[in-house]
Design a protein around this motif. Sequence first.
Motif, PDB file in Angstrom:
ATOM      1  N   VAL A 461       1.023  -1.199  -0.024  1.00  0.00           N
ATOM      2  CA  VAL A 461       0.033  -0.088   0.012  1.00  0.00           C
ATOM      3  C   VAL A 461       0.937   1.232  -0.037  1.00  0.00           C
ATOM      4  CG1 VAL A 461      -1.554   1.352   1.230  1.00  0.00           C
ATOM      5  CG2 VAL A 461      -1.982  -1.084   1.077  1.00  0.00           C
ATOM      6  N   GLU A 462       1.870   1.222   0.656  1.00  0.00           N
ATOM      7  CA  GLU A 462       2.857   2.236   0.876  1.00  0.00           C
ATOM      8  C   GLU A 462       3.237   2.872  -0.572  1.00  0.00           C
ATOM      9  OE1 GLU A 462       6.370   3.883   3.907  1.00  0.00           O
ATOM     10  OE2 GLU A 462       5.898   1.928   3.834  1.00  0.00           O
ATOM     11  N   LEU A 463       3.880   1.607  -1.237  1.00  0.00           N
ATOM     12  CA  LEU A 463       4.317   1.817  -2.580  1.00  0.00           C
ATOM     13  C   LEU A 463       3.375   2.518  -3.384  1.00  0.00           C
ATOM     14  CD1 LEU A 463       6.635  -1.171  -3.557  1.00  0.00           C
ATOM     15  CD2 LEU A 463       7.349   1.116  -3.434  1.00  0.00           C
ATOM     16  N   LEU A 464       2.295   2.120  -3.344  1.00  0.00           N
ATOM     17  CA  LEU A 464       1.045   2.242  -4.417  1.00  0.00           C
ATOM     18  C   LEU A 464       0.636   3.754  -4.034  1.00  0.00           C
ATOM     19  CD1 LEU A 464      -1.208  -0.624  -4.033  1.00  0.00           C
ATOM     20  CD2 LEU A 464      -0.171   0.200  -6.108  1.00  0.00           C
ATOM     21  N   LEU A 465       0.598   4.382  -2.913  1.00  0.00           N
ATOM     22  CA  LEU A 465       0.452   5.604  -2.529  1.00  0.00           C
ATOM     23  C   LEU A 465       1.647   6.518  -2.777  1.00  0.00           C
ATOM     24  CD1 LEU A 465      -1.644   5.065   0.630  1.00  0.00           C
ATOM     25  CD2 LEU A 465      -2.284   5.364  -1.655  1.00  0.00           C
ATOM     26  N   GLU A 528       4.457   2.959   8.102  1.00  0.00           N
ATOM     27  CA  GLU A 528       5.670   3.368   9.246  1.00  0.00           C
ATOM     28  C   GLU A 528       6.150   4.755   9.268  1.00  0.00           C
ATOM     29  OE1 GLU A 528      10.392   1.599   9.396  1.00  0.00           O
ATOM     30  OE2 GLU A 528       9.067   0.949   7.883  1.00  0.00           O
ATOM     31  N   GLY A 529       5.943   5.540   8.343  1.00  0.00           N
ATOM     32  CA  GLY A 529       6.239   6.987   8.425  1.00  0.00           C
ATOM     33  C   GLY A 529       5.412   7.727   8.276  1.00  0.00           C
ATOM     34  N   GLU A 530       4.072   7.433   8.173  1.00  0.00           N
ATOM     35  CA  GLU A 530       3.012   8.253   7.807  1.00  0.00           C
ATOM     36  C   GLU A 530       1.568   7.596   7.910  1.00  0.00           C
ATOM     37  OE1 GLU A 530       4.198   9.282   3.885  1.00  0.00           O
ATOM     38  OE2 GLU A 530       3.158   7.390   2.875  1.00  0.00           O
ATOM     39  N   TYR A 545      -5.427  11.643   1.551  1.00  0.00           N
ATOM     40  CA  TYR A 545      -4.269  12.626   1.969  1.00  0.00           C
ATOM     41  C   TYR A 545      -3.466  12.201   3.050  1.00  0.00           C
ATOM     42  CZ  TYR A 545      -8.622  12.714   4.656  1.00  0.00           C
ATOM     43  OH  TYR A 545      -9.928  12.320   5.347  1.00  0.00           O
ATOM     44  N   THR A 546      -2.402  12.760   3.277  1.00  0.00           N
ATOM     45  CA  THR A 546      -1.251  12.272   4.139  1.00  0.00           C
ATOM     46  C   THR A 546      -0.843  13.217   5.278  1.00  0.00           C
ATOM     47  OG1 THR A 546      -0.337  11.413   2.148  1.00  0.00           O
ATOM     48  CG2 THR A 546       1.071  11.130   3.946  1.00  0.00           C
ATOM     49  N   THR A 547      -0.691  12.389   6.420  1.00  0.00           N
ATOM     50  CA  THR A 547      -0.121  13.018   7.538  1.00  0.00           C
ATOM     51  C   THR A 547       1.463  12.407   7.903  1.00  0.00           C
ATOM     52  OG1 THR A 547      -2.332  13.526   8.684  1.00  0.00           O
ATOM     53  CG2 THR A 547      -0.371  13.733  10.149  1.00  0.00           C
ATOM     54  N   LYS A 548       2.250  13.364   8.031  1.00  0.00           N
ATOM     55  CA  LYS A 548       3.709  12.819   8.109  1.00  0.00           C
ATOM     56  C   LYS A 548       3.839  12.440   9.647  1.00  0.00           C
ATOM     57  CE  LYS A 548       5.396  12.710   4.092  1.00  0.00           C
ATOM     58  NZ  LYS A 548       5.702  11.336   3.451  1.00  0.00           N
ATOM     59  N   ILE A 549       3.647  11.202  10.091  1.00  0.00           N
ATOM     60  CA  ILE A 549       3.872  10.916  11.525  1.00  0.00           C
ATOM     61  C   ILE A 549       3.968   9.358  11.721  1.00  0.00           C
ATOM     62  CG2 ILE A 549       1.237  10.585  11.611  1.00  0.00           C
ATOM     63  CD1 ILE A 549       1.471  11.551  14.596  1.00  0.00           C
ATOM     64  N   VAL A 554       1.567   7.302  16.194  1.00  0.00           N
ATOM     65  CA  VAL A 554       0.283   7.339  16.016  1.00  0.00           C
ATOM     66  C   VAL A 554      -0.295   6.391  17.311  1.00  0.00           C
ATOM     67  CG1 VAL A 554      -1.604   6.108  14.611  1.00  0.00           C
ATOM     68  CG2 VAL A 554       0.126   7.654  13.470  1.00  0.00           C
ATOM     69  N   GLU A 555       0.399   5.270  17.418  1.00  0.00           N
ATOM     70  CA  GLU A 555       0.033   4.228  18.557  1.00  0.00           C
ATOM     71  C   GLU A 555       0.075   4.717  19.864  1.00  0.00           C
ATOM     72  OE1 GLU A 555       2.419   0.934  17.497  1.00  0.00           O
ATOM     73  OE2 GLU A 555       1.127  -0.064  15.941  1.00  0.00           O
ATOM     74  N   LYS A 556       1.340   5.514  20.054  1.00  0.00           N
ATOM     75  CA  LYS A 556       1.298   6.141  21.402  1.00  0.00           C
ATOM     76  C   LYS A 556      -0.031   7.152  21.445  1.00  0.00           C
ATOM     77  CE  LYS A 556       4.663   9.201  24.007  1.00  0.00           C
ATOM     78  NZ  LYS A 556       3.581  10.660  24.027  1.00  0.00           N
TER      79      LYS A 556
END
Length: 851
Positions: A461-465, A528-530, A545-549, A554-556
């Motif tokens: 999914v990360e690659l596709l996005l 992993e990074g977003e 849309y994307t949030t860089k986090i 996120v889990e915290k």
Amino acid sequence: MTALLCVLGSPVLAKLPASPAAPTSLQQEGKVLYDNGRYAETVQVLQQEALQYRSQGDNLRLAATLSNLCLAYQQLGAWNDAKQAIAQSLNILGYPQQQIRGQAHPKLKVLAQSLDILGRLQLVTGQPQEALVTWQDAQKVYSNIDDKNGVVRSRINQAEALRTQGFYRRAEKTLEDVSKILQSQPDSLEKTVGLRSLGDVLQVVGKLKDSQDALQQSLEIAQRLKSPAQIGASLFSLGNNATTQQQTQQAIEFYQKTVQVSPSPLTKVQAQLNQLTLLIENQQLAQAQTLIPLIQPQLDTLPLTRSAIYARINFAHSLGKLTLSGVEALGGQTLTPSSSTQLLTTAVQQARDLGDKQSEAYALGSLGGLYEKAGQWSEAQNLTQQALLLAQASHAPEIAYRWQWQLGRLLKAKGDIKKAIAAYDSAVDTLQSLRSDLAAVTQDVQFSFRDSVEPVYRQSVELLLKEQQTQPNNKNLEKARQQIEALQLAELDNFFRQACLLGQKVLLDKVVDRDNPTAAILYPIILEGELQVIVKIPKQPLQHYTTKISQAEVEKIVGELRQNLVQPYAIKAFKTQSQQVYNWLIKPIEFQLQKSGVNTLVFIPDGALRNIPLSALYDGKQYLVEKYAIALSIGLQLQNPKPLARGRLNALTAGLTQPPLGYSQFSPLPAIKTELNLIAQAGISTTSLLDQQFTKQAWISKVNATRFNILHLATHGQFSSRADQTFILAANGPINVTDFDNMLRTRDEKKPEGVQLLVLSACQTAAGDNRAALGLAGAAFKAGARSTVASLWQIDDESTAQFVGAFYTQLKNANMSKAQALRLAQLQLLKHPNYSSPSFWSAYVLIGNWL
């Protein structure tokens, strides 16, 4: 680490018919070679033996030898040669042309064993239905010659064929019958092996307690027979069972006992390798350190077999993990990547010496993985491509997908995104073809769903996005959506240890554009990074849309939000965190949602986001539930959304005000009587079981005898990321989620009226379990309920009663969707002066069909 000792493990050679003469040296040599796993040499000897019997015109011994040749070819992955050998054998034996009953006893013995071997060939080459029929024929032959052990073996094999096809209830019924047969037999080596086989298969299908019982019986019989080999094998299986139940210390003790008792060098080293894996996973690195010098010398003395090669590869994997942890071997010797490289290089050469393509594929790919970690992309790619070709030729998809995934990572590292996407697509396709087999991958291949399956989907999914950001293409978004839904299904398969949901795919555009134009679908995806969000608004193309986090952040935040949410005094901290999550998921699209006329948001939540009620997201002024009805789904491909038939709402209700003995951790629920009365007062026709009436047996009887389309359970329950720890309480004890599913599905087979709505009003997800909501969602879908309303945590039972009464009152309105009925019931609590905190009203979630 699962050791299947039935047909998928180590089938035995067909025995040659009795002869006045002593066995030939070729017969003895072939058996010794096969028992020691030297399959290429076994083939050579059996070919000579076959020529000898052919020249002598001894067709019966020729047929047995050809069957054994088929078995040896199977071990080498030489499938065409195996098919030819077994076809010749069965042709000589007159199968299936001649009637089984009309043949002489010696011929029947050889035929039965040859059918065992044919069934194995059919199963491993993707023909489970054909394997089932073959083993049914084998059972008939064994019955005719009164071979009880052969009958048991055939039944266990049939259960495996049924399981592979997804016929789990039939498989379990078969295994239950086998268990009864074994119980009536006297102690024997065959009985201890049969019970161990049964226990191993039950473990694979997720019946861990039943598996443990069978394995314990197997151990006790072996101990009475004073057979160290069988004692060691049963202890090893019990260790594997304890590992699956996450009983780490018990598993380690079983493995240690295996090493002490077993006379088999291979079993000893396999037990130590499994123990080493557990110690590393649990960060017990000092203990792991002491095992390393014990394992290496044993590997060097093992005879050359596939299992020995796999043991060497797995040891290399473990050393690789310890190297990353900075652990040193005893004596101050530092573990370096070269330690693993040397092991794997040896494994590759051994596999070639053995002529075992599958082992070579596993070793080459693992070696490629070491080069990948070292950043040597070209060498890694070359080894990975070699491994992939061998794995595909050897019909080993559980190995092939790993190298497709590895190839995708390497291509991505080299910047070739298009080819990387193609490699990931192949890996996902292979995983989809495996489905139910993922729970039963080859015993010697180290396997962990979280480490070995989940990342394939997420990275795909990360690659596709990523490609979407540079070259926008709606097909990439559609594929990413499909991949994340496929991951949800794979997680459920892993949860239930079976391919539990084989629903029809429903076209997303049709669902929201034509049938439900007031619902928007949101796919939050934690990478992993977003954090990525894919959105479908009616009459509009997919967008994202994307949030860089980071995933850890996120889990915290989500974990802290969940903790604060259930504490009414922590409302300020909760609102701050809730607004953060709102900004990730909703804020970028809020204006479009307002313009679109959408009144319902359907989330397919990912990871930790499953464990929070999205209705409680806060925009700084309002909660999300004040603007929209909210529903959750595992994926729209599971069930076609249809409205609740409002003509006649019939509810089967069951409630428990006092927990049964032994469950004092659960509090009394006195308001449940009020809750059930309010359902009836809302105008719902009810059949009710309360307190001591609500036993497991009485409930089964009512489920089968009563007409209902709503099932309402007002009792304590717990949902965990493990099926064996997911249950609801009846007056006489827990009803496990798998029993729950079986009861409802049995009813559905008899009655046309399915369960439209399942309500679980006093349940909770297991504290601290990040995947517990998966058990809740999985239980609902697998039980066949189109929609489920449940609580993520246990709350005040007075407020629950008020909520339930309001929900059913709204549900009677034919123009009201279930999601809207839930929203209005939640708003009623929110406006109540005593229950305005989100800890009261937001616990309830709607999963599945929101209409």
